[in-house]
Design a protein around this motif. Structure first.
Motif, PDB file in Angstrom:
ATOM      1  N   PHE A 183       0.832  -1.208   0.000  1.00 38.39           N
ATOM      2  CA  PHE A 183       0.000   0.000   0.000  1.00 38.39           C
ATOM      3  C   PHE A 183       0.864   1.255   0.000  1.00 38.39           C
ATOM      4  N   ASP A 184       1.998   1.223   0.703  1.00 42.36           N
ATOM      5  CA  ASP A 184       2.907   2.368   0.720  1.00 42.36           C
ATOM      6  C   ASP A 184       3.512   2.629  -0.656  1.00 42.36           C
ATOM      7  N   PRO A 235       0.326   4.274  -4.526  1.00 41.53           N
ATOM      8  CA  PRO A 235      -0.596   5.352  -4.150  1.00 41.53           C
ATOM      9  C   PRO A 235      -1.981   5.205  -4.802  1.00 41.53           C
ATOM     10  N   SER A 239      -4.720   4.063  -2.438  1.00 39.54           N
ATOM     11  CA  SER A 239      -5.027   4.870  -1.243  1.00 39.54           C
ATOM     12  C   SER A 239      -6.525   5.081  -1.033  1.00 39.54           C
ATOM     13  N   ASP A 240      -7.323   4.954  -2.075  1.00 41.21           N
ATOM     14  CA  ASP A 240      -8.766   5.182  -1.938  1.00 41.21           C
ATOM     15  C   ASP A 240      -9.444   4.141  -1.046  1.00 41.21           C
ATOM     16  N   LEU A 289      -7.839   2.701   1.665  1.00 44.92           N
ATOM     17  CA  LEU A 289      -7.205   2.651   2.985  1.00 44.92           C
ATOM     18  C   LEU A 289      -8.120   3.215   4.057  1.00 44.92           C
TER      19      LEU A 289
END
Length: 93
Positions: free
Chosen positions: A82-83, A86, A89-90, A92
């Motif tokens: 996940f890092d 990007p 990110s929606d 997370l």
């Protein structure tokens, strides 16, 4: 390699079978009705370095998007993906 999913409304996993055995898996626990906690990722040595872990995380992202839920990646591997991505990110939490 096809990612499959098993879910019992409390816990679940995304997995890949090779010759009838689960050779890679990523487990999660539901936190309420709208959040998954990814807690563990495991890839058999024969599949390491082939992007299989990334496929499992991608499957979880697609699932989260289709169900309009969020993901909390507590597993160190999943968090690192996940890092690095990007575009995920929606989903997370």
């Amino acid at each position: 390699m096809k990612v499959q999913q098993e879910d019992n409304d409390k816990k679940g996993e995304f997995y890949i079978e090779v010759e009838g055995n689960r050779a890679a898996l990523m487990t999660y626990t539901w936190a309420g009705k709208d959040k998954l906690i990814i807690d563990h990722t495991e890839v058999n040595n024969t599949l390491r370095g082939k992007g299989v872990g990334y496929k499992l995380v991608a499957a979880s992202v697609n699932f989260a998007r289709s169900k309009n839920i969020k993901i909390l990646p507590l597993c160190p591997f999943a968090k690192s993906v996940f890092d690095k991505k990007p575009e995920y990110s929606d989903v997370l939490a």
